[in-house]
Design a protein around this motif. Structure first.
Motif, PDB file in Angstrom:
ATOM      1  N   ASP A 217       0.824  -1.161  -0.051  1.00 51.96           N
ATOM      2  CA  ASP A 217      -0.017   0.084  -0.004  1.00 51.96           C
ATOM      3  C   ASP A 217       0.803   1.276  -0.152  1.00 51.96           C
ATOM      4  O   ASP A 217       1.718   1.299   0.714  1.00 51.96           O
ATOM      5  N   GLY A 218       0.678   2.341  -0.881  1.00 52.29           N
ATOM      6  CA  GLY A 218       1.315   3.304  -1.050  1.00 52.29           C
ATOM      7  C   GLY A 218       1.237   4.348  -2.144  1.00 52.29           C
ATOM      8  O   GLY A 218       0.255   4.106  -2.705  1.00 52.29           O
ATOM      9  N   ALA A 219       2.066   5.323  -2.275  1.00 54.14           N
ATOM     10  CA  ALA A 219       1.711   6.577  -3.215  1.00 54.14           C
ATOM     11  C   ALA A 219       2.520   6.420  -4.284  1.00 54.14           C
ATOM     12  O   ALA A 219       3.778   6.004  -4.123  1.00 54.14           O
ATOM     13  N   VAL A 220       2.095   6.730  -5.592  1.00 55.43           N
ATOM     14  CA  VAL A 220       2.961   6.839  -6.844  1.00 55.43           C
ATOM     15  C   VAL A 220       2.825   8.352  -7.173  1.00 55.43           C
ATOM     16  O   VAL A 220       1.859   8.835  -7.267  1.00 55.43           O
ATOM     17  N   GLU A 221       4.222   8.734  -7.486  1.00 51.31           N
ATOM     18  CA  GLU A 221       4.383  10.122  -8.315  1.00 51.31           C
ATOM     19  C   GLU A 221       5.242   9.965  -9.038  1.00 51.31           C
ATOM     20  O   GLU A 221       6.468  10.030  -8.738  1.00 51.31           O
TER      21      GLU A 221
ATOM     22  N   GLU B 104       5.876   1.064 -13.328  1.00 46.07           N
ATOM     23  CA  GLU B 104       4.845  -0.118 -13.459  1.00 46.07           C
ATOM     24  C   GLU B 104       5.178  -1.556 -13.205  1.00 46.07           C
ATOM     25  O   GLU B 104       4.650  -2.110 -12.623  1.00 46.07           O
ATOM     26  N   VAL B 105       6.640  -1.894 -13.729  1.00 42.52           N
ATOM     27  CA  VAL B 105       7.097  -3.259 -13.493  1.00 42.52           C
ATOM     28  C   VAL B 105       7.339  -3.434 -12.057  1.00 42.52           C
ATOM     29  O   VAL B 105       6.976  -4.421 -11.440  1.00 42.52           O
ATOM     30  N   LEU B 106       7.714  -2.368 -11.318  1.00 40.26           N
ATOM     31  CA  LEU B 106       7.874  -2.610  -9.947  1.00 40.26           C
ATOM     32  C   LEU B 106       6.770  -2.597  -8.958  1.00 40.26           C
ATOM     33  O   LEU B 106       6.977  -2.967  -7.573  1.00 40.26           O
TER      34      LEU B 106
ATOM     35  N   ASP C 105       9.565  -5.059  -0.382  1.00 39.84           N
ATOM     36  CA  ASP C 105       8.712  -4.039  -1.109  1.00 39.84           C
ATOM     37  C   ASP C 105       9.657  -2.659  -1.453  1.00 39.84           C
ATOM     38  O   ASP C 105       8.961  -1.839  -2.012  1.00 39.84           O
ATOM     39  N   LEU C 106      10.916  -2.875  -0.927  1.00 39.99           N
ATOM     40  CA  LEU C 106      11.711  -1.689  -1.053  1.00 39.99           C
ATOM     41  C   LEU C 106      11.972  -0.980  -2.601  1.00 39.99           C
ATOM     42  O   LEU C 106      11.878   0.051  -2.495  1.00 39.99           O
ATOM     43  N   PRO C 107      12.173  -2.021  -3.495  1.00 40.03           N
ATOM     44  CA  PRO C 107      12.219  -1.477  -4.932  1.00 40.03           C
ATOM     45  C   PRO C 107      11.007  -0.410  -5.125  1.00 40.03           C
ATOM     46  O   PRO C 107      11.102   0.638  -5.891  1.00 40.03           O
ATOM     47  N   ALA C 108       9.839  -0.947  -5.098  1.00 40.88           N
ATOM     48  CA  ALA C 108       8.654  -0.226  -5.452  1.00 40.88           C
ATOM     49  C   ALA C 108       8.493   1.193  -4.667  1.00 40.88           C
ATOM     50  O   ALA C 108       8.242   2.313  -4.964  1.00 40.88           O
ATOM     51  N   LEU C 109       9.073   1.211  -3.398  1.00 35.06           N
ATOM     52  CA  LEU C 109       9.125   2.174  -2.340  1.00 35.06           C
ATOM     53  C   LEU C 109       9.850   3.251  -2.612  1.00 35.06           C
ATOM     54  O   LEU C 109       9.852   4.586  -3.036  1.00 35.06           O
TER      55      LEU C 109
ATOM     56  N   ARG D  27       8.897   5.499  -5.710  1.00 37.27           N
ATOM     57  CA  ARG D  27       7.957   6.389  -5.700  1.00 37.27           C
ATOM     58  C   ARG D  27       8.675   7.737  -4.986  1.00 37.27           C
ATOM     59  O   ARG D  27       7.754   8.654  -4.744  1.00 37.27           O
ATOM     60  N   CYS D  28       9.720   7.472  -4.503  1.00 38.31           N
ATOM     61  CA  CYS D  28      10.262   8.756  -4.012  1.00 38.31           C
ATOM     62  C   CYS D  28      10.739   9.945  -4.851  1.00 38.31           C
ATOM     63  O   CYS D  28      10.941   9.667  -6.095  1.00 38.31           O
ATOM     64  N   ASP D  29      10.684  10.964  -4.247  1.00 34.34           N
ATOM     65  CA  ASP D  29      10.937  12.298  -5.000  1.00 34.34           C
ATOM     66  C   ASP D  29      12.534  12.458  -5.143  1.00 34.34           C
ATOM     67  O   ASP D  29      13.264  11.802  -4.575  1.00 34.34           O
ATOM     68  N   PRO D  30      12.958  13.492  -5.930  1.00 33.60           N
ATOM     69  CA  PRO D  30      14.570  13.487  -6.099  1.00 33.60           C
ATOM     70  C   PRO D  30      15.079  14.013  -4.769  1.00 33.60           C
ATOM     71  O   PRO D  30      16.164  13.373  -4.478  1.00 33.60           O
TER      72      PRO D  30
END
Length: 450
Positions: free
Chosen positions: A85-89, A296-298, A360-364, A367-370
């Motif tokens: 469960d998390g955010a995507v940007e 999308e892959v992650l 789930d670290l790769p997907a997290l 989603r991080c900003d720069p």
């Protein structure tokens, strides 16, 4: 879905088992298997890739192998459940058009209860394959036992067999490839149902010539379910073989499986390895188009593993378009037929690092900003050189899923906290994977200066 499920089972059962990632492969006992492995990293031991052959050990040796099969219950009523469960940007674009995607995603994987049995050869029977009445050559002794025996009284008895040329032609072992056979398979006693429910909600916005803005809001829910029939292989174990100059030798009874070893090293040596990786990653700068496909892959661990396996074969020209839609779309964006070798190598390194990171670290991280990625890099630098890290930025304080990792990076002393909290990785290996993953993602988010 199936590979994720089998991997969860293996993590609970035994470190000596290898999870089956293909429902169509049953890994029957005695099946010959090629083991291929590429090491892209300095400190992380990359996972091995296994290719079953259309041959069995019994078909390439003349003598009776004298192996007896045993069957026993391994686990009863195993059930798997996981939730992401998390955010995507994600932002990016080209020319005069810029696109931003923001939203929330949630993925739930679960299964019905399953009982697992094991078919395997008896330990003593397997040892008899090794210790037989034929004396081993010095080369075989050295390869299998790490030493050369010259005295007949101290030689290891090994079963060594000359292979026919037609068998060697079928095996076609390349440099770096190993050979083994299946000594154990773990299978289900009854049908098992595997479920996935994924939901996304958010908005997509586009800005043209910095003047016109348009946005779309919406949501999407996906449900999928399948049933694994009984007697399908969930995991297997291998016994290593040695082939040299047409001679087949059996190893001692030690399961062959890729693992991670702890490597004691100084910070300066770690830095040298990281600098080499940074040079490889440079072609990723500004590739926001690839970043959108990678996000999308992650979202799906199975898709990430499939993409990594495909990229591993790109250089040899042996790869096939993956069946997974997300992985196939990413390769279309990359356009491996025309992409430069430098770009392909950079993508391969990044994807391999992300695939190796736990949970789930790769997907997290994707989603991080720069700014958040830069903060994580700075914390790793401080840890490496024994400096005091800066206070955590607000996003890292509030993101519960990332907080465990960054708290460890922020407070670790001499890598001890990392070793205790991530026992499957040496601290050096974990830092290397994080550096590659975070650097690569950060480069992809960065605009290219013209």
């Amino acid at each position: 879905m199936f590979p994720k499920f089998t991997k969860a089972i293996v993590e609970k059962l035994s470190a000596n088992l290898i999870s089956n990632d293909d429902l169509n492969r049953n890994w029957e006992l005695l099946t010959l298997v090629k083991i291929r492995k590429k090491n892209l990293f300095t400190y992380f031991d990359s996972r091995a890739k296994y290719q079953p052959l259309a041959l069995k050990l019994s078909s390439i040796v003349d003598a009776d192998l004298d192996l007896e099969t045993e069957t026993k219950m391994l686990v009863k009523d195993f059930q798997s459940f996981s939730c992401l469960d998390g955010a995507v940007e994600v932002g990016g674009g080209s020319g005069d058009v810029q696109v931003d995607v923001k939203g929330q995603m949630k993925t739930v994987d679960a299964s019905s209860k399953v009982s697992l049995m094991s078919d395997h050869f008896r330990f003593h029977d397997l040892e008899k394959l090794t210790f037989r009445s034929m004396w081993a050559s010095p080369w075989i002794c050295k390869q299998l036992h790490g030493e050369t025996q010259t005295s007949r009284s101290t030689s290891f008895f090994l079963s060594c067999r000359k292979l026919e040329q037609k068998v060697l032609d079928v095996l076609q072992l390349k440099d770096g490839e190993k050979l083994a056979f299946v000594k154990q398979r773990v299978f289900n006693t009854g049908p098992v149902h595997v479920f996935r429910e994924a939901s996304r909600s958010g908005s997509t916005g586009a800005k043209v010539l910095n003047l016109v803005s348009a946005g779309v809001k919406g949501g999407k829910a996906e449900k999928s379910k399948f049933t694994v029939p009984e007697n399908k292989t969930f995991a297997f174990a291998l016994k290593k073989l040695m082939v040299q100059d047409g001679v087949l030798g059996f190893s001692s009874e030690i399961s062959y499986k890729a693992g991670s070893g702890v490597i004691a090293s100084e910070a300066v040596l770690i830095e040298a390895g990281l600098q080499r990786n940074q040079a490889v990653l440079k072609p990723l700068a500004g590739r926001t188009d690839l970043l959108r496909g990678l996000v999308e892959v992650l979202e799906d661990r199975d898709a990430l593993t499939l993409l990594e396996d495909t990229l591993d074969l790109v250089g040899s020209g042996e790869y096939q378009r993956p069946q997974c839609e997300a992985a196939a779309w990413f390769l279309t964006l990359l356009d491996v037929s025309t992409a430069s070798r430098e770009l392909t190598d950079a993508v391969h390194l990044l994807v391999s690092a992300l695939e190796a990171l736990p949970g789930d670290l790769p997907a997290l991280l994707a989603r991080c900003d720069p700014g958040t990625l830069s903060c994580i890099i700075h914390m790793m630098d401080c840890l490496l050189y024994g400096q005091v890290p800066p206070p955590l930025e607000r996003p890292l304080q509030e993101d519960k899923e990332l907080h465990r990792l960054v708290r460890l990076l922020h407070s670790a002393k001499d890598f001890r906290d990392l070793r205790e909290n991530f026992p499957d990785f040496s601290p050096e290996a974990l830092l290397e994977l994080l550096y590659v993953g975070v650097r690569g993602l950060s480069l992809m988010q960065s605009p290219v200066c013209s």
